[in-house]
Design a protein around this motif. Structure first.
Motif, PDB file in Angstrom:
ATOM      1  N   SER A   1     -39.683 -34.039  -7.208  1.00 17.51           N
ATOM      2  CA  SER A   1     -40.019 -32.661  -6.932  1.00 17.51           C
ATOM      3  C   SER A   1     -41.734 -32.882  -7.273  1.00 17.51           C
ATOM      4  O   SER A   1     -42.473 -33.687  -8.068  1.00 17.51           O
ATOM      5  CB  SER A   1     -40.008 -31.536  -8.351  1.00 17.51           C
ATOM      6  OG  SER A   1     -40.645 -30.501  -8.274  1.00 17.51           O
TER       7      SER A   1
ATOM      8  N   SER B   1     -40.927 -17.918   1.428  1.00 19.09           N
ATOM      9  CA  SER B   1     -42.376 -17.509   0.786  1.00 19.09           C
ATOM     10  C   SER B   1     -42.018 -16.011   0.148  1.00 19.09           C
ATOM     11  O   SER B   1     -40.985 -15.530   0.466  1.00 19.09           O
ATOM     12  CB  SER B   1     -43.185 -17.409   1.868  1.00 19.09           C
ATOM     13  OG  SER B   1     -43.661 -18.708   2.460  1.00 19.09           O
TER      14      SER B   1
ATOM     15  N   VAL C   1     -46.574 -26.921   3.086  1.00 23.25           N
ATOM     16  CA  VAL C   1     -45.097 -27.090   2.908  1.00 23.25           C
ATOM     17  C   VAL C   1     -44.408 -27.453   4.036  1.00 23.25           C
ATOM     18  O   VAL C   1     -43.315 -28.361   4.452  1.00 23.25           O
ATOM     19  CB  VAL C   1     -44.258 -25.749   2.113  1.00 23.25           C
ATOM     20  CG1 VAL C   1     -42.917 -25.826   2.297  1.00 23.25           C
ATOM     21  CG2 VAL C   1     -44.810 -25.787   0.736  1.00 23.25           C
TER      22      VAL C   1
ATOM     23  N   TYR D   1     -43.744 -27.645  -3.065  1.00 20.76           N
ATOM     24  CA  TYR D   1     -44.478 -26.370  -3.135  1.00 20.76           C
ATOM     25  C   TYR D   1     -45.721 -26.597  -2.731  1.00 20.76           C
ATOM     26  O   TYR D   1     -46.453 -27.900  -3.009  1.00 20.76           O
ATOM     27  CB  TYR D   1     -44.079 -25.777  -4.438  1.00 20.76           C
ATOM     28  CG  TYR D   1     -44.600 -26.579  -5.623  1.00 20.76           C
ATOM     29  CD1 TYR D   1     -45.783 -26.073  -6.108  1.00 20.76           C
ATOM     30  CD2 TYR D   1     -43.795 -27.361  -6.168  1.00 20.76           C
ATOM     31  CE1 TYR D   1     -46.199 -27.005  -7.334  1.00 20.76           C
ATOM     32  CE2 TYR D   1     -44.043 -28.201  -7.279  1.00 20.76           C
ATOM     33  CZ  TYR D   1     -45.254 -28.105  -8.126  1.00 20.76           C
ATOM     34  OH  TYR D   1     -45.602 -28.775  -9.001  1.00 20.76           O
ATOM     35  N   GLN D   2     -46.639 -25.293  -2.706  1.00 13.78           N
ATOM     36  CA  GLN D   2     -47.931 -25.548  -2.390  1.00 13.78           C
ATOM     37  C   GLN D   2     -48.693 -24.432  -3.224  1.00 13.78           C
ATOM     38  O   GLN D   2     -48.076 -23.703  -3.728  1.00 13.78           O
ATOM     39  CB  GLN D   2     -48.300 -25.553  -0.873  1.00 13.78           C
ATOM     40  CG  GLN D   2     -47.992 -23.962  -0.266  1.00 13.78           C
ATOM     41  CD  GLN D   2     -48.041 -23.941   1.314  1.00 13.78           C
ATOM     42  OE1 GLN D   2     -47.782 -24.758   1.998  1.00 13.78           O
ATOM     43  NE2 GLN D   2     -48.826 -22.773   1.513  1.00 13.78           N
TER      44      GLN D   2
ATOM     45  N   ASN E   1     -37.773 -31.005  -3.860  1.00  9.84           N
ATOM     46  CA  ASN E   1     -38.344 -29.864  -3.929  1.00  9.84           C
ATOM     47  C   ASN E   1     -39.972 -30.055  -3.984  1.00  9.84           C
ATOM     48  O   ASN E   1     -40.282 -30.943  -4.614  1.00  9.84           O
ATOM     49  CB  ASN E   1     -37.899 -29.317  -5.204  1.00  9.84           C
ATOM     50  CG  ASN E   1     -38.517 -27.673  -5.658  1.00  9.84           C
ATOM     51  OD1 ASN E   1     -39.567 -27.908  -6.359  1.00  9.84           O
ATOM     52  ND2 ASN E   1     -38.192 -26.781  -4.958  1.00  9.84           N
TER      53      ASN E   1
ATOM     54  N   LYS F   1     -46.143 -31.526  -5.314  1.00 13.10           N
ATOM     55  CA  LYS F   1     -46.713 -30.450  -4.759  1.00 13.10           C
ATOM     56  C   LYS F   1     -47.503 -31.158  -3.644  1.00 13.10           C
ATOM     57  O   LYS F   1     -47.976 -32.265  -3.595  1.00 13.10           O
ATOM     58  CB  LYS F   1     -47.807 -30.016  -5.940  1.00 13.10           C
ATOM     59  CG  LYS F   1     -48.823 -29.062  -5.334  1.00 13.10           C
ATOM     60  CD  LYS F   1     -49.878 -28.576  -6.307  1.00 13.10           C
ATOM     61  CE  LYS F   1     -50.858 -27.257  -5.746  1.00 13.10           C
ATOM     62  NZ  LYS F   1     -51.592 -26.873  -6.873  1.00 13.10           N
TER      63      LYS F   1
ATOM     64  N   ASN G   1     -46.695 -17.411  -2.636  1.00 11.29           N
ATOM     65  CA  ASN G   1     -46.333 -19.011  -2.596  1.00 11.29           C
ATOM     66  C   ASN G   1     -45.307 -19.365  -1.528  1.00 11.29           C
ATOM     67  O   ASN G   1     -44.443 -18.392  -1.424  1.00 11.29           O
ATOM     68  CB  ASN G   1     -46.099 -19.302  -3.939  1.00 11.29           C
ATOM     69  CG  ASN G   1     -44.652 -18.558  -4.613  1.00 11.29           C
ATOM     70  OD1 ASN G   1     -44.377 -17.451  -3.806  1.00 11.29           O
ATOM     71  ND2 ASN G   1     -44.333 -18.687  -5.678  1.00 11.29           N
ATOM     72  N   THR G   2     -45.332 -20.790  -1.416  1.00 12.90           N
ATOM     73  CA  THR G   2     -44.276 -21.062  -0.506  1.00 12.90           C
ATOM     74  C   THR G   2     -43.697 -22.445  -1.132  1.00 12.90           C
ATOM     75  O   THR G   2     -44.297 -23.171  -1.518  1.00 12.90           O
ATOM     76  CB  THR G   2     -45.131 -21.249   0.933  1.00 12.90           C
ATOM     77  OG1 THR G   2     -45.522 -20.340   1.451  1.00 12.90           O
ATOM     78  CG2 THR G   2     -44.018 -22.027   1.840  1.00 12.90           C
ATOM     79  N   THR G   3     -42.359 -22.465  -1.180  1.00 11.91           N
ATOM     80  CA  THR G   3     -41.790 -23.609  -1.396  1.00 11.91           C
ATOM     81  C   THR G   3     -40.407 -23.944  -0.567  1.00 11.91           C
ATOM     82  O   THR G   3     -40.135 -23.279   0.463  1.00 11.91           O
ATOM     83  CB  THR G   3     -41.120 -23.216  -2.893  1.00 11.91           C
ATOM     84  OG1 THR G   3     -40.105 -22.134  -2.793  1.00 11.91           O
ATOM     85  CG2 THR G   3     -41.964 -22.736  -3.919  1.00 11.91           C
TER      86      THR G   3
END
Length: 289
Positions: free
Chosen positions: A60, A91, A66, A216-217, A214, A62, A113-115
């Motif tokens: 995981s 998102s 993404v 995310y940003q 996983n 950052k 947020n975007t993952t």
């Protein structure tokens, strides 16, 4: 020591294989049954056995973007002769505020947020190299883990059971042994297929490691100008509303006059009664209180 453990486990597995599914492979009673059913020995198999190590990993981290990171991971996976088996990106809006620009438009400012989640299969010998490449794509790594599970004994047990069942089926075909229930032969063959499939799954897991990703940003701010969807915002200016209110008041006053005019008979009757009462009081002043 390891060889002795293999032999002990194999002996137990072979005893269970001869017994079958809760005794469904029960052999007809005859004196030669125990001699005709072949029992696979584990000594030769243990010598040739190769470790069946199943590797799994998850990471995981950052990233700056993404979507770009997902594309890069797909490219690297193909470069390592792997395969992407799952890829999901989403998102969600965390906060939103509307800033009024005019009566019919607003500026909507949203923070979202975007993952993304990805699952890939990588050749096991390239797993460490792949994870190092992926780690360098992120700003920082939140967590990174790798597990190794030894499936050697499970693989050996299934292999010896399969060999023993093959011998039993071969001897049943030649008539050396007899199985009481004909359906038991079908069950036995189904078990053989299950054993083959399970070993193929182990081989697949050994050759290709499963990696769960996983990433995310940081929250993204997005501004857009949209139509104002609040009906109360679409009102006329103050002076126009004031003139309209005066006009409506005059209209109500006229309607009141017209309403009273429609009651002229009652008004005349009321006036007549009042005048008669005044005349009566003048003629008979003694009735005054």
């Amino acid at each position: 020591m390891k060889t002795k453990i293999f032999i002990a486990i194999a002996g137990i597995a072979l005893f269970a294989a001869c017994k079958g599914r809760n005794g469904r492979y029960e052999i007809a009673n005859n004196s030669s049954s125990a001699d005709t059913v072949g029992v696979s020995t584990a000594s030769d198999t243990v010598a040739d056995a190769k470790p069946k190590l199943v590797k799994t990993a998850d990471i995981s981290f950052k990233v700056k973007n993404v979507q770009q990171t997902g594309d890069s991971i797909s490219h690297i996976t193909a470069k390592f002769n792997g395969m992407v088996v799952h890829h999901q990106m989403g998102s969600s809006v965390e906060r939103s505020e509307d800033i009024r620009l005019s009566n019919d438009s607003v500026m909507r400012v949203s923070a979202f947020n975007t993952t993304a989640d990805m699952t890939v299969k990588i050749p096991s010998e390239k797993l460490e190299n792949f994870m190092n490449h992926v780690s360098h794509m992120g700003i920082y790594v939140t967590s990174r883990k790798m597990d190794i599970e030894d499936k050697s004994l499970d693989y050996l047990s299934a292999k010896l059971k399969l060999k023993n069942r093959r011998e039993m089926v071969a001897q049943q075909k030649t008539g050396k042994i007899k199985i009481k229930d004909p359906e038991a032969v079908l069950w036995l063959k189904d078990d053989m297929i299950d054993g083959q499939i399970n070993n193929q799954k182990i081989d697949e897991a050994v050759n290709f490691s499963v990696v769960s990703l996983n990433f995310y940003q940081s929250n993204t701010i997005y501004k857009e100008r949209i139509a104002n969807d609040d009906p109360s915002a679409y009102k006329m200016p103050f002076f126009n509303r004031l003139l309209m209110a005066l006009s409506n008041g005059w209209y109500l006053f006229i309607e009141l006059i017209i309403g009273l005019a429609n009651l002229w008979v009652l008004i005349l009757a009321g006036i007549g009664i009042w005048m008669a009462f005044k005349v009566y009081k003048r003629k008979y002043p003694a009735l005054k209180v």
